[in-house]
Scaffold this motif. Structure first.
Motif, mmCIF file in Angstrom:
data_model
loop_
_atom_site.group_PDB
_atom_site.id
_atom_site.type_symbol
_atom_site.label_atom_id
_atom_site.label_comp_id
_atom_site.label_asym_id
_atom_site.label_seq_id
_atom_site.Cartn_x
_atom_site.Cartn_y
_atom_site.Cartn_z
ATOM 1 N N ARG A 41 -16.305 4.744 -76.698
ATOM 2 C CA ARG A 41 -17.501 4.044 -77.200
ATOM 3 C C ARG A 41 -17.020 2.447 -77.057
ATOM 4 O O ARG A 41 -18.012 1.613 -76.663
ATOM 5 N N ASP A 42 -15.894 2.305 -77.584
ATOM 6 C CA ASP A 42 -15.385 0.662 -77.931
ATOM 7 C C ASP A 42 -14.544 0.225 -76.742
ATOM 8 O O ASP A 42 -14.125 -0.778 -77.003
ATOM 9 N N ASP A 43 -14.302 1.110 -76.085
ATOM 10 C CA ASP A 43 -13.192 0.810 -74.865
ATOM 11 C C ASP A 43 -11.669 0.444 -75.439
ATOM 12 O O ASP A 43 -11.362 -0.590 -75.149
ATOM 13 N N LEU A 44 -11.441 1.049 -76.544
ATOM 14 C CA LEU A 44 -10.337 0.955 -77.096
ATOM 15 C C LEU A 44 -8.817 1.235 -76.193
ATOM 16 O O LEU A 44 -9.092 2.322 -75.535
ATOM 17 N N ARG A 45 -7.856 0.728 -76.746
ATOM 18 C CA ARG A 45 -6.522 1.060 -76.202
ATOM 19 C C ARG A 45 -5.832 1.905 -77.090
ATOM 20 O O ARG A 45 -5.938 1.743 -78.274
ATOM 21 N N LEU A 46 -5.375 3.104 -76.686
ATOM 22 C CA LEU A 46 -4.643 4.239 -77.445
ATOM 23 C C LEU A 46 -3.167 4.061 -77.278
ATOM 24 O O LEU A 46 -2.707 3.799 -76.159
ATOM 25 N N VAL A 47 -2.168 3.952 -78.434
ATOM 26 C CA VAL A 47 -0.885 4.272 -78.368
ATOM 27 C C VAL A 47 -0.674 5.502 -79.260
ATOM 28 O O VAL A 47 -1.040 5.276 -80.354
ATOM 29 N N LEU A 48 -0.274 6.457 -78.710
ATOM 30 C CA LEU A 48 -0.067 7.684 -79.438
ATOM 31 C C LEU A 48 1.263 8.056 -79.428
ATOM 32 O O LEU A 48 2.177 8.115 -78.442
ATOM 33 N N GLY A 67 -14.248 6.554 -88.875
ATOM 34 C CA GLY A 67 -15.569 5.639 -89.024
ATOM 35 C C GLY A 67 -15.411 4.390 -89.617
ATOM 36 O O GLY A 67 -16.066 3.703 -89.536
ATOM 37 N N ASP A 68 -14.033 4.572 -90.309
ATOM 38 C CA ASP A 68 -13.660 3.015 -90.976
ATOM 39 C C ASP A 68 -13.072 2.115 -90.220
ATOM 40 O O ASP A 68 -12.631 0.962 -90.929
ATOM 41 N N ILE A 69 -12.781 2.519 -88.554
ATOM 42 C CA ILE A 69 -12.114 1.648 -88.059
ATOM 43 C C ILE A 69 -13.035 0.388 -87.788
ATOM 44 O O ILE A 69 -13.925 0.149 -87.471
ATOM 45 N N PRO A 70 -12.434 -0.957 -88.158
ATOM 46 C CA PRO A 70 -13.328 -2.007 -88.354
ATOM 47 C C PRO A 70 -13.464 -2.671 -86.977
ATOM 48 O O PRO A 70 -12.769 -2.324 -85.928
ATOM 49 N N PRO A 71 -14.743 -3.325 -86.958
ATOM 50 C CA PRO A 71 -14.861 -3.980 -85.696
ATOM 51 C C PRO A 71 -13.974 -5.093 -85.384
ATOM 52 O O PRO A 71 -13.398 -5.501 -86.219
ATOM 53 N N GLY A 72 -13.800 -5.222 -83.894
ATOM 54 C CA GLY A 72 -12.731 -6.081 -83.632
ATOM 55 C C GLY A 72 -11.359 -5.554 -83.179
ATOM 56 O O GLY A 72 -10.556 -6.189 -82.701
ATOM 57 N N THR A 73 -11.171 -4.060 -83.470
ATOM 58 C CA THR A 73 -10.002 -3.583 -83.434
ATOM 59 C C THR A 73 -9.939 -3.212 -81.680
ATOM 60 O O THR A 73 -10.951 -2.825 -81.072
ATOM 61 N N ARG A 74 -8.660 -3.520 -81.193
ATOM 62 C CA ARG A 74 -8.499 -3.411 -79.829
ATOM 63 C C ARG A 74 -7.506 -2.144 -79.503
ATOM 64 O O ARG A 74 -7.657 -1.641 -78.454
ATOM 65 N N THR A 75 -6.681 -1.998 -80.486
ATOM 66 C CA THR A 75 -5.504 -0.986 -80.234
ATOM 67 C C THR A 75 -5.721 0.128 -81.308
ATOM 68 O O THR A 75 -5.679 -0.519 -82.483
ATOM 69 N N VAL A 76 -5.733 1.263 -81.186
ATOM 70 C CA VAL A 76 -5.466 2.369 -82.009
ATOM 71 C C VAL A 76 -4.266 2.889 -82.004
ATOM 72 O O VAL A 76 -4.053 3.523 -80.888
ATOM 73 N N LEU A 77 -3.205 2.808 -82.854
ATOM 74 C CA LEU A 77 -2.071 3.614 -82.889
ATOM 75 C C LEU A 77 -2.185 4.869 -83.734
ATOM 76 O O LEU A 77 -2.363 4.577 -84.974
ATOM 77 N N PRO A 120 12.126 14.698 -82.901
ATOM 78 C CA PRO A 120 12.392 13.945 -83.819
ATOM 79 C C PRO A 120 13.457 13.207 -84.051
ATOM 80 O O PRO A 120 14.627 13.513 -83.784
ATOM 81 N N GLY A 121 13.297 12.093 -84.482
ATOM 82 C CA GLY A 121 14.475 11.124 -84.673
ATOM 83 C C GLY A 121 14.780 10.007 -83.445
ATOM 84 O O GLY A 121 15.900 9.277 -83.659
ATOM 85 N N THR A 122 14.071 10.307 -82.652
ATOM 86 C CA THR A 122 14.126 9.459 -81.315
ATOM 87 C C THR A 122 13.429 7.987 -81.640
ATOM 88 O O THR A 122 13.784 7.203 -80.598
ATOM 89 N N GLY A 123 12.791 7.632 -82.486
ATOM 90 C CA GLY A 123 12.220 6.217 -82.634
ATOM 91 C C GLY A 123 10.850 6.462 -82.051
ATOM 92 O O GLY A 123 10.736 5.194 -81.531
ATOM 93 N N ARG A 124 10.161 7.154 -82.127
ATOM 94 C CA ARG A 124 8.803 7.251 -81.594
ATOM 95 C C ARG A 124 7.686 6.158 -82.190
ATOM 96 O O ARG A 124 7.252 5.222 -81.627
ATOM 97 N N ARG A 125 7.839 5.943 -83.299
ATOM 98 C CA ARG A 125 7.112 4.996 -84.158
ATOM 99 C C ARG A 125 7.561 3.665 -83.904
ATOM 100 O O ARG A 125 6.738 2.654 -83.670
ATOM 101 N N THR A 126 8.869 3.471 -83.820
ATOM 102 C CA THR A 126 9.413 1.884 -83.544
ATOM 103 C C THR A 126 8.856 1.825 -82.022
ATOM 104 O O THR A 126 8.276 0.555 -82.003
ATOM 105 N N VAL A 127 9.037 2.580 -81.094
ATOM 106 C CA VAL A 127 8.471 2.036 -79.783
ATOM 107 C C VAL A 127 7.211 1.880 -79.727
ATOM 108 O O VAL A 127 6.765 0.976 -79.079
ATOM 109 N N ALA A 128 6.304 2.704 -80.469
ATOM 110 C CA ALA A 128 4.785 2.651 -80.348
ATOM 111 C C ALA A 128 4.424 1.322 -80.901
ATOM 112 O O ALA A 128 3.480 0.625 -80.435
ATOM 113 N N ARG A 129 5.080 0.881 -81.909
ATOM 114 C CA ARG A 129 4.640 -0.406 -82.688
ATOM 115 C C ARG A 129 5.366 -1.531 -81.399
ATOM 116 O O ARG A 129 4.593 -2.681 -81.472
ATOM 117 N N ARG A 130 6.521 -1.406 -80.857
ATOM 118 C CA ARG A 130 6.637 -2.494 -79.995
ATOM 119 C C ARG A 130 5.810 -2.508 -78.830
ATOM 120 O O ARG A 130 5.865 -3.617 -78.022
#
Length: 559
Positions: free
Chosen positions: A390-397, A359-369, A320-330
């Motif tokens: 199914r959609d060959d999406l990129r993951l950032v977790l 189910g609501d992830i819209p078409p055209g999405t390339r990355t799921v964070l 906690p506090g190491t900036g995981r969300r910040t790095v994920a967004r970058r």
């Protein structure tokens, strides 16, 4: 109940601090949970003959002498009777135990350190129920050379044996210890001055001598070093003391960006540091830059750019506090991240993701964070995994957990790149530069002194970057201009703490990982690049638990 609370204001305030720390009155200390300490420390050296004399006077009595260091670690205990040894062992008052208020509540060691003055605590005034059969009196020990707290001398007995004569008896012991500390400091200063003068005659390199409350620099060092550099060098000296290294060689980048080679040697009176231009040392002990930027994650940018360009699925792991969300967004290249799906990246918060959200992830999405992916439910993790496949999406977790099971583990397994974010305590040498930059960003009229930076660098920082930013924001509001000393730091951050495993081990590990990555996991080539033998490299790989196979896949998590 209110009528059960202590009546003395200082004891009541201590109870409130302890309650805020989350300690329950029925908590018990584990006598087997102890920490290592330096048995040859200045405090123990100065106190030993004094404790011998005091203990002889108490022989056969039901009084016990306890010596704690400035970090509330019990480093010596002298018992008048063996019965007291058994009684104190039972409640966890043992050599190597840490007596902070957060761990032990109100007592004459933890609370005397907090208040910085002498204090008696009797029976029911103790916060922990297990301590209430005892009475104790503690007096802080002040280092005459530094005027800082060096520890506490405490005398403990059963409640029925409490006496007003404890304070003058203890005061004599504290004064004797302080006198011996002063004599030890003067001898150390003389030894350091002699070693520094001899080294200065033999070289034109920048020299720094570090001893208790003494910093020596020649003209070359005075021109080069900023306050953040002084604090970083103090951090290196503390690491050397803890690791019991006699010498240390590494690359060293000043806060100004000047690159030097550092050679540090432990002497009888302190540490002598030599800073040299244009020379190379064994890169396995390379030190990362003291960053002059408020961006803690700047050293990661090269890797982040590579993973962005490759479209790699990445797991960002850290405390906690190491900036995981910040790095994920970058790690994403798209514009504003919106849960509604505008653009080609969608950001989801793990605990709040429902089957409908997936189910609501819209078409055209390339990355799921997904932040805090370890908090996804099993059902949702399975749905996300199927949608990604199914959609060959990129993951950032992002996660804080290391032990994952079921569909969450399967989802994480889709990330071949695993990025481990550094904690502040593993990069103590970067804290002075970071703190300086963060303060300059918020209030350019204020300046942290070298001692204040040194104290900040020594803290444990369980909240990491988030916690440091909170402290800096507090300091930035104190006044408009001037120097900030350790006395200006918030309570709880003013004590110089003994360094825990961190910067040196991390520097070695980083250098080996970087060499192995550049050599695509070839150990022979990596050893040659580092300038060490293959046997030495294998030893370091085992010691740091580095997964060479994972490095070939581009992973940043080893071990």
């Amino acid at each position: 109940m209110v009528d059960e609370l202590p009546t003395r204001p200082e004891i009541l305030a201590s109870w409130r601090r302890t309650q805020e720390a989350g300690l329950a009155p029925d908590s018990r200390l584990d006598p087997d949970k102890t920490e290592p300490f330096d048995e040859a420390s200045r405090l123990r050296r100065a106190a030993a003959p004094v404790l011998d004399e005091l203990a002889a006077a108490l022989d056969g009595s039901r009084y016990t002498l306890i010596l704690a260091d400035q970090n509330a670690l019990l480093v010596d205990i002298r018992y008048g009777r063996d019965a007291m040894r058994s009684a104190l062992d039972e409640v966890g008052a043992v050599v190597g135990g840490r007596f902070t208020e957060a761990a032990t509540g109100t007592n004459s060691i933890a609370t005397a350190l907090e208040l910085r003055r002498g204090l008696s605590v009797h029976g029911s005034e103790h916060y922990l129920e297990s301590f209430r059969r005892f009475a104790c009196y503690g007096l802080p020990i002040t280092d005459p050379a530094t005027r800082r707290n060096a520890g506490v001398l405490d005398i403990t007995c059963l409640e029925e044996d409490a006496s007003e004569l404890l304070r003058p008896f203890l005061l004599r012991g504290v004064r004797d210890i302080e006198a011996r500390l002063l004599g030890d400091t003067r001898r150390a200063h003389r030894r350091m001055l002699a070693a520094f003068d001899a080294a200065a005659l033999a070289t034109s390199d920048a020299l720094v001598g570090l001893a208790a409350d003494l910093v020596l620099t020649n003209d070359a060092a005075a021109e080069l070093l900023e306050p953040a550099d002084h604090a970083a060098l103090q951090s290196v000296a503390l690491d050397m003391e803890r690791m019991r290294r006699r010498t240390w060689r590494c690359a060293f980048e000043l806060n100004s960006g000047v690159q030097l080679e550092l050679e540090a040697t432990v002497l009888d009176g302190g540490v002598l540091v030599r800073l040299m231009h244009g020379r190379r040392t064994a890169p396995v002990r390379r030190r990362r830059r003291v960053d002059a930027s408020p961006d803690w994650h700047a050293p990661l940018e090269r890797d982040l750019a590579r993973y962005r360009a490759a479209g790699s699925s990445v797991l960002v792991h850290g405390e906690p506090g190491t900036g995981r969300r910040t790095v994920a967004r970058r790690l994403t290249t798209e514009g504003p991240l919106e849960r509604g799906g505008h653009g080609s990246t969608i950001e989801l918060d793990g605990p709040s993701v429902s089957p409908n959200t997936v189910g609501d992830i819209p078409p055209g999405t390339r990355t799921v964070l997904i932040t805090d992916a370890d908090l996804l439910s099993e059902e949702v993790a399975a749905l996300v995994e199927r949608r990604v496949a199914r959609d060959d999406l990129r993951l950032v977790l992002t996660t804080t957990a290391t032990a994952l099971k079921g569909h969450v583990a399967m989802l994480v397994a889709r990330c071949p790149v695993r990025l481990e974010l550094p904690t502040l305590r593993s990069r103590r040498d970067r804290i002075p530069g970071l703190a300086t930059a963060l303060l300059r960003e918020r209030n350019a009229g204020l300046r942290l002194t070298p001692n204040a930076l040194r104290v900040l660098a020594s803290q444990d920082w369980p909240g990491n970057l988030r916690e440091l930013i909170s402290v800096i924001e507090h300091l930035a509001d104190l006044r408009s201009t001037g120097d900030l000393t350790e006395a200006d730091l918030p309570p709880g951050y003013r004590v110089l703490r003994r360094a825990t495993p961190g910067a040196m081990e991390q520097a070695e590990r980083d250098a080996i990982i970087e060499a192995l990555r550049e050599c695509d996991g070839n150990k022979v080539h990596a050893a040659a690049k580092l300038g060490i033998s293959r046997t030495t490299l294998y030893k370091h790989i085992r010691m740091h638990r580095i997964d060479v196979a994972a490095l070939r896949l581009g992973s940043d998590v080893a071990g």
